[in-house]
Design an enzyme around this catalytic site. Structure first.
Site, PDB file in Angstrom:
ATOM      1  N   ASN A 142      43.280  32.249  44.601  1.00 35.51           N
ATOM      2  CA  ASN A 142      44.660  32.592  44.210  1.00 35.51           C
ATOM      3  C   ASN A 142      44.706  33.961  43.540  1.00 35.51           C
ATOM      4  O   ASN A 142      45.622  34.749  43.771  1.00 35.51           O
ATOM      5  CB  ASN A 142      45.210  31.536  43.253  1.00 35.51           C
ATOM      6  CG  ASN A 142      45.298  30.175  43.890  1.00 35.51           C
ATOM      7  OD1 ASN A 142      46.113  29.960  44.772  1.00 35.51           O
ATOM      8  ND2 ASN A 142      44.427  29.268  43.481  1.00 35.51           N
ATOM      9  N   LYS A 143      43.707  34.240  42.715  1.00 42.57           N
ATOM     10  CA  LYS A 143      43.634  35.572  42.104  1.00 42.57           C
ATOM     11  C   LYS A 143      43.453  36.639  43.177  1.00 42.57           C
ATOM     12  O   LYS A 143      44.068  37.710  43.117  1.00 42.57           O
ATOM     13  CB  LYS A 143      42.431  35.655  41.145  1.00 42.57           C
ATOM     14  CG  LYS A 143      42.538  34.865  39.878  1.00 42.57           C
ATOM     15  CD  LYS A 143      41.290  35.133  39.031  1.00 42.57           C
ATOM     16  CE  LYS A 143      41.293  34.391  37.718  1.00 42.57           C
ATOM     17  NZ  LYS A 143      40.063  34.670  36.932  1.00 42.57           N
ATOM     18  N   ASP A 152      39.389  37.920  33.539  1.00 38.17           N
ATOM     19  CA  ASP A 152      39.443  36.621  32.892  1.00 38.17           C
ATOM     20  C   ASP A 152      40.850  36.470  32.335  1.00 38.17           C
ATOM     21  O   ASP A 152      41.405  37.405  31.744  1.00 38.17           O
ATOM     22  CB  ASP A 152      38.403  36.530  31.777  1.00 38.17           C
ATOM     23  CG  ASP A 152      37.953  35.095  31.544  1.00 38.17           C
ATOM     24  OD1 ASP A 152      37.935  34.306  32.508  1.00 38.17           O
ATOM     25  OD2 ASP A 152      37.620  34.744  30.397  1.00 38.17           O
ATOM     26  N   THR A 153      41.429  35.305  32.582  1.00 37.98           N
ATOM     27  CA  THR A 153      42.805  35.066  32.160  1.00 37.98           C
ATOM     28  C   THR A 153      42.880  33.815  31.315  1.00 37.98           C
ATOM     29  O   THR A 153      42.208  32.830  31.605  1.00 37.98           O
ATOM     30  CB  THR A 153      43.716  34.893  33.398  1.00 37.98           C
ATOM     31  OG1 THR A 153      43.754  36.127  34.122  1.00 37.98           O
ATOM     32  CG2 THR A 153      45.142  34.517  32.995  1.00 37.98           C
ATOM     33  N   TYR A 184      48.423  26.906  35.614  1.00 33.87           N
ATOM     34  CA  TYR A 184      49.489  26.472  34.710  1.00 33.87           C
ATOM     35  C   TYR A 184      50.879  26.943  35.147  1.00 33.87           C
ATOM     36  O   TYR A 184      51.850  26.789  34.399  1.00 33.87           O
ATOM     37  CB  TYR A 184      49.202  26.972  33.285  1.00 33.87           C
ATOM     38  CG  TYR A 184      47.923  26.425  32.684  1.00 33.87           C
ATOM     39  CD1 TYR A 184      47.915  25.227  31.970  1.00 33.87           C
ATOM     40  CD2 TYR A 184      46.712  27.105  32.823  1.00 33.87           C
ATOM     41  CE1 TYR A 184      46.736  24.720  31.414  1.00 33.87           C
ATOM     42  CE2 TYR A 184      45.531  26.607  32.269  1.00 33.87           C
ATOM     43  CZ  TYR A 184      45.561  25.417  31.569  1.00 33.87           C
ATOM     44  OH  TYR A 184      44.392  24.906  31.025  1.00 33.87           O
ATOM     45  N   ASP A 185      50.991  27.522  36.332  1.00 33.82           N
ATOM     46  CA  ASP A 185      52.280  28.072  36.785  1.00 33.82           C
ATOM     47  C   ASP A 185      53.451  27.080  36.701  1.00 33.82           C
ATOM     48  O   ASP A 185      54.568  27.485  36.359  1.00 33.82           O
ATOM     49  CB  ASP A 185      52.170  28.615  38.219  1.00 33.82           C
ATOM     50  CG  ASP A 185      51.510  29.982  38.269  1.00 33.82           C
ATOM     51  OD1 ASP A 185      51.368  30.613  37.210  1.00 33.82           O
ATOM     52  OD2 ASP A 185      51.127  30.417  39.368  1.00 33.82           O
TER      53      ASP A 185
HETATM   54  P1  ITT Z   1      36.944  33.228  38.204  1.00 35.75           P
HETATM   55  O1  ITT Z   1      36.301  33.062  36.875  1.00 35.75           O
HETATM   56  O2  ITT Z   1      36.035  32.975  39.360  1.00 35.75           O
HETATM   57  O3  ITT Z   1      37.676  34.551  38.328  1.00 35.75           O
HETATM   58  P2  ITT Z   1      38.614  30.996  37.347  1.00 35.75           P
HETATM   59  O4  ITT Z   1      39.574  30.120  38.084  1.00 35.75           O
HETATM   60  O5  ITT Z   1      37.456  30.342  36.657  1.00 35.75           O
HETATM   61  O6  ITT Z   1      38.127  32.124  38.360  1.00 35.75           O
HETATM   62  P3  ITT Z   1      39.466  32.017  34.760  1.00 35.75           P
HETATM   63  O7  ITT Z   1      38.108  31.826  34.198  1.00 35.75           O
HETATM   64  O8  ITT Z   1      40.142  33.314  34.493  1.00 35.75           O
HETATM   65  O9  ITT Z   1      39.462  31.846  36.360  1.00 35.75           O
HETATM   66  O10 ITT Z   1      40.308  30.765  34.309  1.00 35.75           O
HETATM   67  C1  ITT Z   1      41.588  30.832  33.978  1.00 35.75           C
HETATM   68  C2  ITT Z   1      42.300  29.567  34.363  1.00 35.75           C
HETATM   69  O11 ITT Z   1      43.625  29.796  33.878  1.00 35.75           O
HETATM   70  C3  ITT Z   1      42.405  29.349  35.864  1.00 35.75           C
HETATM   71  O12 ITT Z   1      41.523  28.380  36.328  1.00 35.75           O
HETATM   72  C4  ITT Z   1      43.847  28.868  36.026  1.00 35.75           C
HETATM   73  O13 ITT Z   1      43.890  27.474  35.897  1.00 35.75           O
HETATM   74  C5  ITT Z   1      44.552  29.500  34.862  1.00 35.75           C
HETATM   75  N1  ITT Z   1      45.249  30.717  35.298  1.00 35.75           N
HETATM   76  C6  ITT Z   1      44.740  31.964  35.452  1.00 35.75           C
HETATM   77  N2  ITT Z   1      45.680  32.803  35.893  1.00 35.75           N
HETATM   78  C7  ITT Z   1      46.797  32.069  36.032  1.00 35.75           C
HETATM   79  C8  ITT Z   1      48.097  32.350  36.482  1.00 35.75           C
HETATM   80  O14 ITT Z   1      48.447  33.566  36.899  1.00 35.75           O
HETATM   81  N3  ITT Z   1      49.002  31.361  36.504  1.00 35.75           N
HETATM   82  C9  ITT Z   1      48.666  30.116  36.095  1.00 35.75           C
HETATM   83  N4  ITT Z   1      47.450  29.760  35.674  1.00 35.75           N
HETATM   84  C10 ITT Z   1      46.521  30.724  35.644  1.00 35.75           C
END
Ligand code: ITT
Length: 192
Positions: free
Chosen positions: A12-13, A69-70, A151-152
């Protein structure tokens, strides 16, 4: 034309960022680069985890790359789930379980203020750079919408009347934390 590896396993990212990339850059997701590893995220700060992910991939490829990282930071929960957003309900939890936990912790709480924060770590010509994007908003008391990810369904950005999950990707991009961080990244790269 420049090539950048995007150090993520989150498709999705990749889709959101590819929709924002200018003509001068090609983004290669890990899968396309033939890299299949679980990237470590051991730290308690978004910046440190973003750095860990980018360095892990740089050490493997020695190519220009970036990671992000988000976290969803909820004021009434002292900034949680924050850096633990992907695994808030447990190590192997999915988005539904994470949302359920947030909604149960937020039951009866009036202050619904929250923000998504994205930190990008870029490794470019052996130098490290950081970019940040923040999107402020409110946590809903139930899920709304089917689009997007994570969490959208429970987040409404300030200035909108519907959740991220009720928006198209282009609509989400007009508000999103990721769009703001990525814009800075490509502005920076465009000036080099
Ligand atoms: P990578 O580490 O491989 O990039 P991940 O899914 O583990 O992917 P993160 O460690 O950044 O990504 O986790 C952040 C979580 O927060 C992610 O699994 C989503 O559930 C949520 N998240 C991140 N961006 C979001 C967005 O734009 N809208 C809603 N939820 C989001």
């Amino acid at each position: 034309m420049h090539t950048l590896i995007f150090a993520t396993n989150n498709r999705n990212k990749v889709a959101e960022i590819q929709s924002l990339v200018g003509a001068n850059f090609t983004i290669i997701p890990l899968k396309e680069a033939g890299i299949e590893i679980d990237i470590p995220e051991p730290h308690d700060q978004l910046e440190a985890n973003a750095h860990e992910k980018a360095v892990t991939i740089f050490n493997l490829t020695h190519q220009n790359c970036f990671s992000e990282d988000t976290g969803l930071e909820i004021v009434a929960l002292d900034g949680a789930p924050g850096v633990k957003s992907a695994r808030y309900a447990g190590e192997n939890s999915n988005s539904q379980a994470n949302i359920d936990l947030v909604l149960s912790k937020m039951t009866g709480i009036e202050n619904r203020t929250a923000q998504f924060r994205t930190v990008i770590c870029l490794i470019w010509e052996n130098q490290t750079y950081y970019f940040e994007g923040v999107c402020k908003g409110q946590i809903l008391s139930n899920m709304q919408g089917e689009n997007g990810f994570g969490y959208d369904p429970i987040f409404v950005p300030d200035g909108a009347t519907k959740s991220f999950a009720n928006m198209t990707m282009d609509e989400k991009n007009t508000f999103s934390h990721r769009k703001k961080a990525v814009t800075q990244l490509f502005d920076f790269l465009g000036k080099l």
